[in-house]
Design a protein around this motif. Structure first.
Motif, PDB file in Angstrom:
ATOM      1  N   UNK A  11       0.850  -1.189   0.000  1.00  0.00           N
ATOM      2  CA  UNK A  11       0.000   0.000   0.000  1.00  0.00           C
ATOM      3  C   UNK A  11       0.884   1.237   0.000  1.00  0.00           C
ATOM      4  N   UNK A  12       0.393   2.299  -0.656  1.00  0.00           N
ATOM      5  CA  UNK A  12       1.184   3.526  -0.722  1.00  0.00           C
ATOM      6  C   UNK A  12       0.289   4.702  -1.081  1.00  0.00           C
ATOM      7  N   UNK A  13       0.797   5.895  -0.831  1.00  0.00           N
ATOM      8  CA  UNK A  13       0.228   7.129  -1.352  1.00  0.00           C
ATOM      9  C   UNK A  13       1.374   7.890  -2.010  1.00  0.00           C
ATOM     10  N   UNK A  14       1.040   8.988  -2.663  1.00  0.00           N
ATOM     11  CA  UNK A  14       2.068   9.741  -3.373  1.00  0.00           C
ATOM     12  C   UNK A  14       3.203  10.124  -2.427  1.00  0.00           C
ATOM     13  N   UNK A  15       4.416  10.052  -2.949  1.00  0.00           N
ATOM     14  CA  UNK A  15       5.596  10.330  -2.146  1.00  0.00           C
ATOM     15  C   UNK A  15       6.147   9.114  -1.431  1.00  0.00           C
ATOM     16  N   UNK A  16       5.402   7.996  -1.451  1.00  0.00           N
ATOM     17  CA  UNK A  16       5.864   6.788  -0.799  1.00  0.00           C
ATOM     18  C   UNK A  16       6.932   6.066  -1.599  1.00  0.00           C
ATOM     19  N   UNK A  17       7.541   5.071  -0.965  1.00  0.00           N
ATOM     20  CA  UNK A  17       8.596   4.285  -1.595  1.00  0.00           C
ATOM     21  C   UNK A  17       8.199   2.815  -1.580  1.00  0.00           C
ATOM     22  N   UNK A  18       8.141   2.228  -2.774  1.00  0.00           N
ATOM     23  CA  UNK A  18       7.815   0.826  -2.938  1.00  0.00           C
ATOM     24  C   UNK A  18       9.061   0.096  -3.427  1.00  0.00           C
ATOM     25  N   UNK A  19       9.365  -1.041  -2.821  1.00  0.00           N
ATOM     26  CA  UNK A  19      10.538  -1.805  -3.220  1.00  0.00           C
ATOM     27  C   UNK A  19      10.119  -3.022  -4.036  1.00  0.00           C
ATOM     28  N   UNK A  20      10.639  -3.101  -5.245  1.00  0.00           N
ATOM     29  CA  UNK A  20      10.445  -4.259  -6.108  1.00  0.00           C
ATOM     30  C   UNK A  20      11.644  -5.186  -5.936  1.00  0.00           C
ATOM     31  N   UNK A  21      11.374  -6.460  -5.670  1.00  0.00           N
ATOM     32  CA  UNK A  21      12.456  -7.423  -5.483  1.00  0.00           C
ATOM     33  C   UNK A  21      12.400  -8.477  -6.574  1.00  0.00           C
TER      34      UNK A  21
END
Length: 333
Positions: A11-21
């Motif tokens: 889950x995220x909102x703008x400005x967040x950081x998502x990590x793809x592995x």
């Protein structure tokens, strides 16, 4: 050929950081091109096994695909919270009533008497002015009868809001009143960010039940299913903690190691959620009461201040001037 194996958080909102592995991400001689929905996204970090993606603004929200242009067919999905209301100013969390109406504040600078102190956002997303006669509205809470209470960090008072939006003085001389919660005993508990937790008795007299380190921002309060009061209050320390306070005033450290813990709330399952905001970014963490040393990062975003659970499902997340809405519940990682 590279492949994508996981994404976190979900889950995220703008400005967040998502990590793809995964493995074999093409990072040499140039980093890959990543898209969130249809929008290009910047990378904060990149290696052959991990890409950290910054969530761009302007997304519609909901389940959103993340794709790597150089790896066609490799797709991950995250749930994005969309802006629900702007033009607000929060110091603490918003609050839902039992009907799913969301109450948000325009707190303003110290001493500012804004034309509207509290707005109500209906379930269909429409916003209406509600309260106009409270300076620096700070924290919100509903009592067991569904009546709204609001604190003012300006005059150190708490007001009870009538159904027509009129605010009546409920208690005063509460210091810098930030943080409200009703306890299982029916009494109102108030955080004075100067370093005190107060209990307002039925005769509207307040007594200090506990002392904590003073906060540079605000105290945030929430009662847990165990009958204890949970409190955060950012300080100038390197790290801060979540405190657990009994109604008798005994203070213990429940969870440590946060940067700047702020708003907190319990979900229907009795899990504690805490917003931790530091250096322009923030995360929403879930903590089981039986596992305080294992917080789970559930959501990543820009600088958040508070949160509130919708009784009809979903969650509202408040930044200083925008409230976002996730329309789904948060499941475990």
């Amino acid at each position: 050929m590279g492949r994508l194996t996981s994404v976190r958080p979900l889950y995220a909102i703008e400005g967040g950081r998502i990590t793809l592995e995964g493995d074999g991400f093409p990072v040499d001689p140039a980093v890959p091109h990543v898209r969130v929905g249809t929008q290009p996204a910047r990378l904060a970090a990149a290696s052959a096994a991990s890409l950290t993606v910054l969530i761009p603004a302007g997304l519609e929200g909901g389940s959103t695909a993340i794709r790597i242009d150089e790896l066609p067919g490799e797709t991950a999905f995250v749930e994005i919270g969309a802006p629900l209301v702007a033009g607000v100013h929060h110091v603490d969390s918003p609050a839902y009533d039992r009907h799913g109406n969301l109450y948000v504040t325009f707190s303003g600078s110290r001493g500012q008497q804004a034309p509207v102190a509290i707005f109500v956002v209906r379930p269909d997303g429409t916003r209406e002015p509600f309260v106009s006669d409270v300076a620096n509205p700070t924290s919100l809470a509903f009592d067991r009868d569904g009546r709204l209470f609001v604190s003012s960090r300006f005059d150190g008072s708490v007001y009870r809001v009538e159904p027509d939006g009129k605010a009546a003085l409920y208690a005063s001389d509460l210091g810098v009143a930030c943080g409200l919660a009703f306890g299982p005993d029916g009494h109102l508990y108030v955080g004075d960010r100067s370093g005190s937790i107060l209990r307002v008795e039925s005769e509207r007299q307040a007594e200090v039940i506990a002392t904590l380190p003073a906060s540079i921002a605000a105290f945030h309060l929430a009662f847990g299913p165990d009958g204890h009061l949970y409190v955060t209050g950012p300080t100038l320390a390197t790290t801060d903690v979540v405190y657990r306070v009994s109604t008798a005033g005994e203070v213990t450290t429940f969870c440590s190691g946060f940067g700047r813990p702020q708003g907190l709330a319990f979900d229907a399952a009795g899990h504690l959620y805490v917003v931790d905001a530091l250096a322009g970014s923030s995360g929403l963490y879930r903590i089981r009461l039986d596992a305080p040393d294992a917080p789970e990062l559930m959501l990543s975003g820009g600088p958040l201040i508070g949160l509130a659970f919708d009784p009809h499902g979903g969650i509202a997340l408040a930044a200083s001037e925008v409230v976002y809405k996730l329309s789904v519940g948060l499941r475990g990682l």
